[in-house]
Design a protein around this motif. Structure first.
Motif, PDB file in Angstrom:
ATOM      1  N   UNK A 193       6.522  56.935 -66.408  1.00  0.00           N
ATOM      2  CA  UNK A 193       7.248  55.692 -66.178  1.00  0.00           C
ATOM      3  C   UNK A 193       8.360  55.527 -67.198  1.00  0.00           C
ATOM      4  N   UNK A 194       8.554  54.302 -67.679  1.00  0.00           N
ATOM      5  CA  UNK A 194       9.626  54.075 -68.646  1.00  0.00           C
ATOM      6  C   UNK A 194       9.196  54.359 -70.089  1.00  0.00           C
ATOM      7  N   UNK A 195       7.971  54.853 -70.291  1.00  0.00           N
ATOM      8  CA  UNK A 195       7.630  55.450 -71.564  1.00  0.00           C
ATOM      9  C   UNK A 195       6.744  54.732 -72.551  1.00  0.00           C
ATOM     10  N   UNK A 196       6.002  53.683 -72.180  1.00  0.00           N
ATOM     11  CA  UNK A 196       5.180  53.034 -73.207  1.00  0.00           C
ATOM     12  C   UNK A 196       4.142  53.962 -73.825  1.00  0.00           C
ATOM     13  N   UNK A 197       3.508  54.803 -73.008  1.00  0.00           N
ATOM     14  CA  UNK A 197       2.497  55.718 -73.549  1.00  0.00           C
ATOM     15  C   UNK A 197       3.166  56.794 -74.395  1.00  0.00           C
ATOM     16  N   UNK A 198       4.238  57.370 -73.895  1.00  0.00           N
ATOM     17  CA  UNK A 198       4.925  58.430 -74.640  1.00  0.00           C
ATOM     18  C   UNK A 198       5.418  57.940 -75.994  1.00  0.00           C
ATOM     19  N   UNK A 199       6.020  56.753 -76.019  1.00  0.00           N
ATOM     20  CA  UNK A 199       6.534  56.206 -77.274  1.00  0.00           C
ATOM     21  C   UNK A 199       5.397  55.926 -78.251  1.00  0.00           C
ATOM     22  N   UNK A 200       4.325  55.309 -77.757  1.00  0.00           N
ATOM     23  CA  UNK A 200       3.194  55.012 -78.643  1.00  0.00           C
ATOM     24  C   UNK A 200       2.559  56.297 -79.171  1.00  0.00           C
ATOM     25  N   UNK A 201       2.409  57.304 -78.311  1.00  0.00           N
ATOM     26  CA  UNK A 201       1.823  58.568 -78.752  1.00  0.00           C
ATOM     27  C   UNK A 201       2.673  59.221 -79.837  1.00  0.00           C
ATOM     28  N   UNK A 202       3.985  59.203 -79.646  1.00  0.00           N
ATOM     29  CA  UNK A 202       4.874  59.813 -80.640  1.00  0.00           C
ATOM     30  C   UNK A 202       4.838  59.061 -81.965  1.00  0.00           C
ATOM     31  N   UNK A 203       4.740  57.757 -81.910  1.00  0.00           N
ATOM     32  CA  UNK A 203       4.651  56.973 -83.146  1.00  0.00           C
ATOM     33  C   UNK A 203       3.321  57.208 -83.858  1.00  0.00           C
ATOM     34  N   UNK A 204       2.253  57.394 -83.094  1.00  0.00           N
ATOM     35  CA  UNK A 204       0.923  57.560 -83.699  1.00  0.00           C
ATOM     36  C   UNK A 204       0.652  59.000 -84.140  1.00  0.00           C
ATOM     37  N   UNK A 205       1.370  59.949 -83.589  1.00  0.00           N
ATOM     38  CA  UNK A 205       1.176  61.356 -83.940  1.00  0.00           C
ATOM     39  C   UNK A 205       2.524  61.908 -84.402  1.00  0.00           C
ATOM     40  N   UNK A 206       2.909  61.626 -85.636  1.00  0.00           N
ATOM     41  CA  UNK A 206       4.273  61.918 -86.093  1.00  0.00           C
ATOM     42  C   UNK A 206       4.618  63.398 -86.181  1.00  0.00           C
ATOM     43  N   UNK A 207       3.636  64.282 -86.084  1.00  0.00           N
ATOM     44  CA  UNK A 207       3.917  65.718 -86.092  1.00  0.00           C
ATOM     45  C   UNK A 207       3.915  66.312 -84.691  1.00  0.00           C
ATOM     46  N   UNK A 208       3.632  65.522 -83.687  1.00  0.00           N
ATOM     47  CA  UNK A 208       3.431  66.052 -82.336  1.00  0.00           C
ATOM     48  C   UNK A 208       4.712  66.038 -81.512  1.00  0.00           C
ATOM     49  N   UNK A 209       4.781  67.000 -80.601  1.00  0.00           N
ATOM     50  CA  UNK A 209       5.765  66.988 -79.530  1.00  0.00           C
ATOM     51  C   UNK A 209       5.115  66.314 -78.330  1.00  0.00           C
TER      52      UNK A 209
END
Length: 216
Positions: A69-85
């Motif tokens: 969708x417009x990215x709420x999960x993707x954004x939260x995941x990236x913020x919570x896992x700062x080393x992850x792609x």
């Protein structure tokens, strides 16, 4: 008649707006638009996943947001896992464009790879050697049972050896039957949370593989 949120190119006139994703550990403003999933607010299922899913561990390097969708999960995941792609995939071109913009504005655009995919190739653009340590998804249940099973099987087949998926599905949209189907096809699945009709399902990597033909 309005488009389905999984339509590749929504014909619905654009009506941009902004919603707020407010969680205990982060608050971000997200751009949305007509023709995408839940444009007026972050939906209850997504919020439940982001509130109750176990946080990404330090070893997580690749995360998949299936149906971003417009990215709420993707954004939260990236913020919570700062080393992850974070690989964020969707069939809806408008949604993927918004996901890219929201990731940029949240300061994680360099690690969120928002990709337009097709039902026949739901991981198009994700390198073949990438294995997901974590899949977080509010999957597009309304695409139909057979396409949904194909979508999930494709993603789960790419889990890392110790990887897991966390899915949120409403009971009225088949969460319990989906859990049974996953177990029957070799994917150990447990219910983590049940709230307001939503089930949060944790799926482990298959011990037998899932090369069986997807059943409708």
């Amino acid at each position: 008649m309005s488009d389905h949120y999984f339509a590749p190119s929504p014909a619905t006139d654009s009506r941009p707006r902004t919603v707020t994703l407010a969680l205990p550990d982060l608050t971000v403003a997200l751009r949305t638009d007509a023709g995408v999933f839940s444009p007026d607010r972050v939906d209850a299922g997504t919020r439940l996943l982001l509130l109750e899913a176990p946080p990404p561990g330090p070893a997580v390097r690749h995360v998949l947001d299936l149906g971003c969708g417009y990215g709420p999960i993707a954004v939260a995941a990236a913020r919570r896992a700062p080393e992850a792609q974070v690989w964020a995939v969707d069939t809806n071109e408008r949604a993927v464009s918004l996901c890219r913009a929201n990731a940029d504005e949240a300061g994680v655009g360099d690690r969120v790879h928002a990709l337009v995919v097709t039902p026949d190739d739901p991981l198009a653009g994700v390198p073949d050697d990438v294995r997901f340590d974590l899949v977080w998804s509010n999957p597009p249940i309304r695409v139909g049972k057979a396409p949904l099973h194909r979508l999930l099987t494709t993603a789960l087949d790419r889990l890392a050896p110790d990887g897991e998926a966390v899915l949120v599905v409403h009971k009225h949209l088949g969460s319990d039957s989906l859990q049974r189907w996953l177990v029957e096809h070799g994917w150990p699945t447990e219910r983590l949370v049940s709230r307001q009709g939503y089930r949060l399902l944790r799926v482990r990597r298959s011990t037998t593989g899932s090369d069986d033909e997807v059943m409708s």
